[in-house]
Design a protein around this motif. Structure first.
Motif, PDB file in Angstrom:
ATOM      1  N   LYS A   1       0.824  -1.219   0.000  1.00  0.00           N
ATOM      2  CA  LYS A   1       0.000   0.000   0.000  1.00  0.00           C
ATOM      3  C   LYS A   1       0.857   1.267   0.000  1.00  0.00           C
ATOM      4  CE  LYS A   1      -4.087   1.999   1.679  1.00  0.00           C
ATOM      5  NZ  LYS A   1      -5.457   1.843   1.593  1.00  0.00           N
ATOM      6  N   ILE A   2       2.019   1.223   0.643  1.00  0.00           N
ATOM      7  CA  ILE A   2       2.884   2.413   0.687  1.00  0.00           C
ATOM      8  C   ILE A   2       3.989   2.349  -0.370  1.00  0.00           C
ATOM      9  CG2 ILE A   2       2.361   2.909   3.105  1.00  0.00           C
ATOM     10  CD1 ILE A   2       5.096   1.715   3.852  1.00  0.00           C
ATOM     11  N   GLY A   3       3.925   1.337  -1.239  1.00  0.00           N
ATOM     12  CA  GLY A   3       4.854   1.245  -2.357  1.00  0.00           C
ATOM     13  C   GLY A   3       6.265   0.824  -1.977  1.00  0.00           C
ATOM     14  N   MET A   4       6.396   0.023  -0.917  1.00  0.00           N
ATOM     15  CA  MET A   4       7.724  -0.385  -0.460  1.00  0.00           C
ATOM     16  C   MET A   4       7.884  -1.903  -0.363  1.00  0.00           C
ATOM     17  SD  MET A   4       8.366   2.476   2.516  1.00  0.00           S
ATOM     18  CE  MET A   4      10.002   1.887   2.922  1.00  0.00           C
ATOM     19  N   GLU A   5       7.053  -2.643  -1.057  1.00  0.00           N
ATOM     20  CA  GLU A   5       7.103  -4.111  -1.011  1.00  0.00           C
ATOM     21  C   GLU A   5       7.982  -4.612  -2.152  1.00  0.00           C
ATOM     22  OE1 GLU A   5       6.491  -8.043  -0.197  1.00  0.00           O
ATOM     23  OE2 GLU A   5       6.064  -6.383   1.127  1.00  0.00           O
ATOM     24  N   PRO A   6       8.882  -5.532  -1.957  1.00  0.00           N
ATOM     25  CA  PRO A   6       9.274  -6.234  -0.738  1.00  0.00           C
ATOM     26  C   PRO A   6      10.483  -5.609  -0.041  1.00  0.00           C
ATOM     27  CG  PRO A   6      10.260  -7.379  -2.581  1.00  0.00           C
ATOM     28  CD  PRO A   6       9.480  -6.191  -3.140  1.00  0.00           C
ATOM     29  N   TYR A   7      11.231  -4.757  -0.781  1.00  0.00           N
ATOM     30  CA  TYR A   7      12.510  -4.266  -0.254  1.00  0.00           C
ATOM     31  C   TYR A   7      12.342  -3.394   0.983  1.00  0.00           C
ATOM     32  CZ  TYR A   7      13.985  -6.105  -4.705  1.00  0.00           C
ATOM     33  OH  TYR A   7      14.197  -6.944  -5.769  1.00  0.00           O
ATOM     34  N   GLY A   8      11.317  -2.592   1.010  1.00  0.00           N
ATOM     35  CA  GLY A   8      11.063  -1.756   2.189  1.00  0.00           C
ATOM     36  C   GLY A   8      10.715  -2.598   3.400  1.00  0.00           C
TER      37      GLY A   8
END
Length: 127
Positions: free
Chosen positions: A37-44
């Motif tokens: 949802k916050i655009g940080m999958e998976p690296y975030g």
């Protein structure tokens, strides 16, 4: 008594941060949803998990408590920001649990920073 209180203040944020690592590192659906949802999958998700692990270890080591608390506070301020701006307080009907846990960790990290502020100042002092 002061030593016991100091350890309790350390353990609260550490336990909360370490408990969430399982969900981040195992790609639990809730974590994948949040970071997508916050655009940080998976690296975030993985990166934040690693940083939370580092913050927890630093908080537990007496000589580095303040540095871990600063890192933990920064991470939790980011989490709080995403809850307020993009995720909402109540994520997938959790009743705001993740938001409130982030606030608790942030408050305890602030307390640790205040208690161990000399440690931070010594980083900038000449020896």
């Amino acid at each position: 008594m002061k030593k016991i209180a100091n350890w309790i203040i350390r353990l609260v944020p550490v336990i909360i941060m370490l408990q969430t690592l399982y969900f981040k590192f195992s790609a639990a659906p809730e974590s994948v949803y949040i970071f997508s949802k916050i655009g940080m999958e998976p690296y975030g998700r993985i990166g934040i998990g690693v940083l939370e692990l580092i913050a927890s270890i630093l908080i537990l080591i007496p000589r580095t408590t303040s540095y871990g608390a600063v890192l933990g506070l920064g991470l939790m301020l980011g989490a709080i920001k995403f809850h307020v701006t993009e995720l909402g307080i109540d994520v997938q009907n959790d009743g705001g649990k993740l938001f409130y846990l982030a606030v608790i960790v942030a408050v305890f990290c602030l307390i640790l920073i205040a208690v161990h502020r000399k440690q931070l100042f010594s980083l900038f002092s000449k020896k």
